[in-house]
Enzyme design. Sequence first.
Site, PDB file in Angstrom:
ATOM      1  N   GLU A 187       0.816  -1.212   0.000  1.00  0.00           N
ATOM      2  CA  GLU A 187       0.000   0.000   0.000  1.00  0.00           C
ATOM      3  C   GLU A 187       0.852   1.266   0.000  1.00  0.00           C
ATOM      4  O   GLU A 187       0.559   2.229  -0.722  1.00  0.00           O
ATOM      5  CB  GLU A 187      -0.945  -0.003   1.201  1.00  0.00           C
ATOM      6  N   HIS A 191      -6.002  -5.452 -10.506  1.00  0.00           N
ATOM      7  CA  HIS A 191      -5.388  -6.432  -9.619  1.00  0.00           C
ATOM      8  C   HIS A 191      -5.086  -7.742 -10.337  1.00  0.00           C
ATOM      9  O   HIS A 191      -4.301  -8.560  -9.844  1.00  0.00           O
ATOM     10  CB  HIS A 191      -6.295  -6.707  -8.416  1.00  0.00           C
TER      11      HIS A 191
END
Length: 527
Positions: free
Chosen positions: A336, A423
């Site tokens: 992240e 993703h």
Amino acid sequence: MTSNPLRQVVLACAALFTAAAAHASHPADHPQAVARALAHLQGSQGVLPEADSFDARDVMIDADGTEHVRFARRFHHLRVIGGDVVVHGHASGALRGLSRTVAATPALSVQPTLDGSAAERAGLKTANVAEGATVSHELVVFAHHHKPTLAWDVLYVGQTKEGLPTERHVIVQARNGQVLDSFDDIQTADAVGTGRSLFLGRIAIHTDSQAGGGYVLRDLTRGGHTVSDLKGKFVGKGTLFTDADNLWGNGTNANRQTVAVDAAAGHAYTWDYYLNVHGRHGIADDGKGASSKVHQKLFGLPYVNASWSDSCFCMSYGDGDSSYNPLVALDVAGHEMTHGVTSRTAALIYSGESGGLNESTSDILGSMVEFYANNAAEKPDYLIGERLLKDGSGTPLRTMIQPSVDGSSADCWFSGVGDLDVHYSSGVGNHLYYLLAEGSQPAGGAASPTCQASDTRVATGNAVLTGIGRDKAEKIWYRALSVYMTSSTNYAGARVATLAAAADLYGGAGSTTWNAVNAAWAAVNVK
């Protein structure tokens, strides 16, 4: 970080730099480099001084004095999304080259026939935003995926209809109202959670001793990073963690401090990795720490996700649920926060192939954070989120070894890969990186199939590739990201960027390392 009992540490770590890496600086610190680069731009083919203008965003100087100046582009004062450019030159004044997607001045009128309010209405369905969101619009030139066109960048800030935070951009064509693209500035881990120093065992963390007694969870050696308790809320500043004896958590979810320890460690390991491996001082390379927030819930209900937000320069970690641990796993944290690094370097747009590259960059460098930490309780590997399930099965969210085993991710590049969720299109970059670093049949490691010409999502080949090792591979990827990639870079562009980085770092074009990079891209059908 060590296995000693937790206590305040007041000595900052010494910065280590790699000799080959470029060091980033604010453009104001290098006015001459910016001026040289701007002169090259203004004199380059495809640039019209009366229409085009450029704003310096970043300057990187190599050890040999080579200058890389990154510019945002404007056309008749309108921001050009996908128009950023990096000028590579020498202090002597010689130009090495340009990294850019938009080579020529856009040939279009800047007078819209659709007004901004109509664009806001046109983008509502795509935005999926709940009532109460703030909406704004900006006239731009949109040059991502498409031939440059006049468009409205409509920004919806609030919550989705499912109650998740959103900072959603919807790009609306400024003449016919067609939605051209959409992407979110809040980028998430797309799944599930983690816990202890649930996971990392008993470790030392940096805290801040208070004059009146006690400690707060603030790391003064890493830019003032703080950890706060959201106390079951979804957004907000939270409450800074405090403690009387400087002993934090007990390794279980029963103690609210436990996941705060993981969040503190995740930031510390990520900070140290970028500093000691790449010479980068924090996520924004400005020496400032991010903030982390734990115990996030959605309307009081379990929340199984983690996210990075540029707007608050912060990490948020959900508490998980009956099946998943809190999302404070080290590889999730590294993943992240790497979104933050990407946003301040190449700024890869979060859609299409550039969005897949954005995600794979976070998987790649987040995994390298895990290898850098080499924590005894968190075995480093090429699996993403494998410790999140409470059942102990070790099932990962994604694997870089053969991404397609999850049933959705792509091992190979094919013409439709950019249409996948980012993703899943990230699998191409992840697979490439594993083949580059480890090879297709590494000794003591998992074998990874290569791609045949007819392969799409699933690789079926058995070509033999020898890896160059993580040390070289991570430096090549970071340099490609920070020096050569731009916001619209696709996989073909990433190949060019990594080859340029390999040439810079390891012996020039045609070197053994350069050839290995070229072969690895060919093994995922990017040629």
